[in-house]
Design a protein around this motif. Structure first.
Motif, short mmCIF file in Angstrom:
data_model
loop_
_atom_site.label_atom_id
_atom_site.label_comp_id
_atom_site.label_asym_id
_atom_site.label_seq_id
_atom_site.Cartn_x
_atom_site.Cartn_y
_atom_site.Cartn_z
N MET A 1 0.84 -1.20 0.00
CA MET A 1 0.00 0.00 0.00
C MET A 1 0.87 1.25 0.00
O MET A 1 2.06 1.20 0.32
CB MET A 1 -0.94 0.00 1.21
N ARG A 2 0.26 2.37 -0.33
CA ARG A 2 0.98 3.63 -0.42
C ARG A 2 0.40 4.61 0.60
O ARG A 2 -0.79 4.90 0.61
CB ARG A 2 0.81 4.19 -1.84
N TYR A 3 1.27 5.11 1.48
CA TYR A 3 0.84 5.97 2.57
C TYR A 3 1.50 7.35 2.47
O TYR A 3 2.67 7.45 2.08
CB TYR A 3 1.20 5.37 3.93
N HIS A 24 5.69 -1.38 2.61
CA HIS A 24 4.80 -0.37 2.04
C HIS A 24 5.60 0.81 1.50
O HIS A 24 6.73 1.06 1.91
CB HIS A 24 3.81 0.12 3.09
N LYS A 63 -4.22 12.21 -4.10
CA LYS A 63 -5.20 11.34 -4.76
C LYS A 63 -4.63 9.99 -5.19
O LYS A 63 -5.37 9.12 -5.64
CB LYS A 63 -5.78 12.07 -5.98
N THR A 64 -3.31 9.82 -5.07
CA THR A 64 -2.71 8.57 -5.52
C THR A 64 -2.19 7.70 -4.38
O THR A 64 -1.55 6.69 -4.61
CB THR A 64 -1.54 8.86 -6.49
N VAL A 65 -2.48 8.11 -3.13
CA VAL A 65 -2.10 7.28 -1.99
C VAL A 65 -3.35 6.58 -1.45
O VAL A 65 -4.48 7.04 -1.67
CB VAL A 65 -1.43 8.11 -0.87
N ASP A 66 -3.14 5.48 -0.76
CA ASP A 66 -4.27 4.74 -0.20
C ASP A 66 -4.78 5.37 1.09
O ASP A 66 -5.97 5.24 1.42
CB ASP A 66 -3.85 3.29 0.08
N LEU A 67 -3.89 6.04 1.80
CA LEU A 67 -4.28 6.61 3.09
C LEU A 67 -3.37 7.79 3.44
O LEU A 67 -2.15 7.72 3.24
CB LEU A 67 -4.16 5.54 4.19
N LYS A 92 -10.06 10.95 0.30
CA LYS A 92 -11.04 9.95 0.72
C LYS A 92 -10.75 9.31 2.07
O LYS A 92 -11.65 9.13 2.89
CB LYS A 92 -11.15 8.86 -0.36
N HIS A 93 -9.50 8.93 2.30
CA HIS A 93 -9.19 8.17 3.51
C HIS A 93 -8.15 8.91 4.35
O HIS A 93 -7.02 9.11 3.92
CB HIS A 93 -8.69 6.78 3.15
N ASP A 113 -11.73 8.45 8.90
CA ASP A 113 -11.72 6.99 8.96
C ASP A 113 -11.33 6.50 10.35
O ASP A 113 -11.87 5.52 10.86
CB ASP A 113 -10.74 6.42 7.94
#
Length: 229
Positions: A1-3, A24, A63-67, A92-93, A113
């Protein structure tokens, strides 16, 4: 994942390094050049940015990271403003760190979240561990209940695991037990480590003095067992 972690103080930098070590991709950001400099070789990318500046913050790959994790703790105002801008930019998150109840209450209004309270959680876990003894690890489940791993109380030594009634007698649910065993490390040196006891229903398996047990229950239930011992 990308943080993306915003705020690279002690908590944020340790979080960034641990996530990186788990495989990650971590991007870090802080307005303090010295903090960015100290971590840049340990994570994917690090930015020197004032996250309270909307234009500067929008440069990050939001906008390109998961969190996105807002790990700012000490600067209350910067934390709230950063979260507000992230929400405005429709990220979003979002996770955000809160340093006290007021901080947490304000963050709750953003519908995040998750709100992270590491100081309170660490203090609570430490209190539980001190209560149960120095050789104990504990994790809070909710306000009243915790999971704790601790040395077997003397009152249980010699009894059979299959006949233990911890839930009936003390209100504690026995989750598992472990026993010290001799193992070899990567270079062949023997050392002692705890290994899970595979079958606690074995009628011949007695509780040994060196065993450790892991239980789930309320603080009062753990106190009952400790005081009985």
């Amino acid at each position: 994942m990308r943080y993306l972690i915003i705020g690279l103080g002690i908590y944020g930098s340790n979080l960034a390094i641990d996530l990186t070590n788990m495989g990650h991709e971590v991007i870090g950001a802080d307005k303090d050049p010295s903090l960015v400099e100290s971590i840049k070789d340990y994570i994917s990318t690090a930015y020197i940015i004032d996250s309270t500046d909307e234009m500067a913050l929008s440069v990050l790959p939001l906008k390109t990271v998961d969190l996105v994790i807002v790990a700012i703790g000490e600067n209350f105002g910067a934390s709230i403003r950063t979260v507000a801008i992230l929400k405005k930019l429709e990220v979003k998150h979002i996770y955000a760190r809160a340093i006290d109840k007021l901080h947490e209450s304000i963050l709750e209004g953003f519908n995040l979240d998750r709100i992270i309270t590491p100081e309170q959680r660490a203090a609570n876990d430490l209190v539980n561990e001190i209560t149960l003894g120095n050789d104990t690890t504990a994790m809070r489940v909710d306000e009243d209940n915790l999971i704790a791993t601790f040395p077997v109380p003397a009152i249980l030594v010699g009894l059979n695991y299959s006949t233990l009634q911890l839930e009936k007698d003390y209100g504690l649910k026995l989750l598992c037990a472990s026993r010290p065993t001799s193992r070899r490390n990567l270079i062949g040196v023997r050392h002692e480590a705890y290994a899970l006891i595979p079958d606690l229903t074995d009628p011949n398996l007695e509780v040994a003095e060196t065993d450790r047990i892991t239980c789930l229950g309320s603080k009062s239930a753990f106190n009952r067992l400790i005081n009985k011992s």
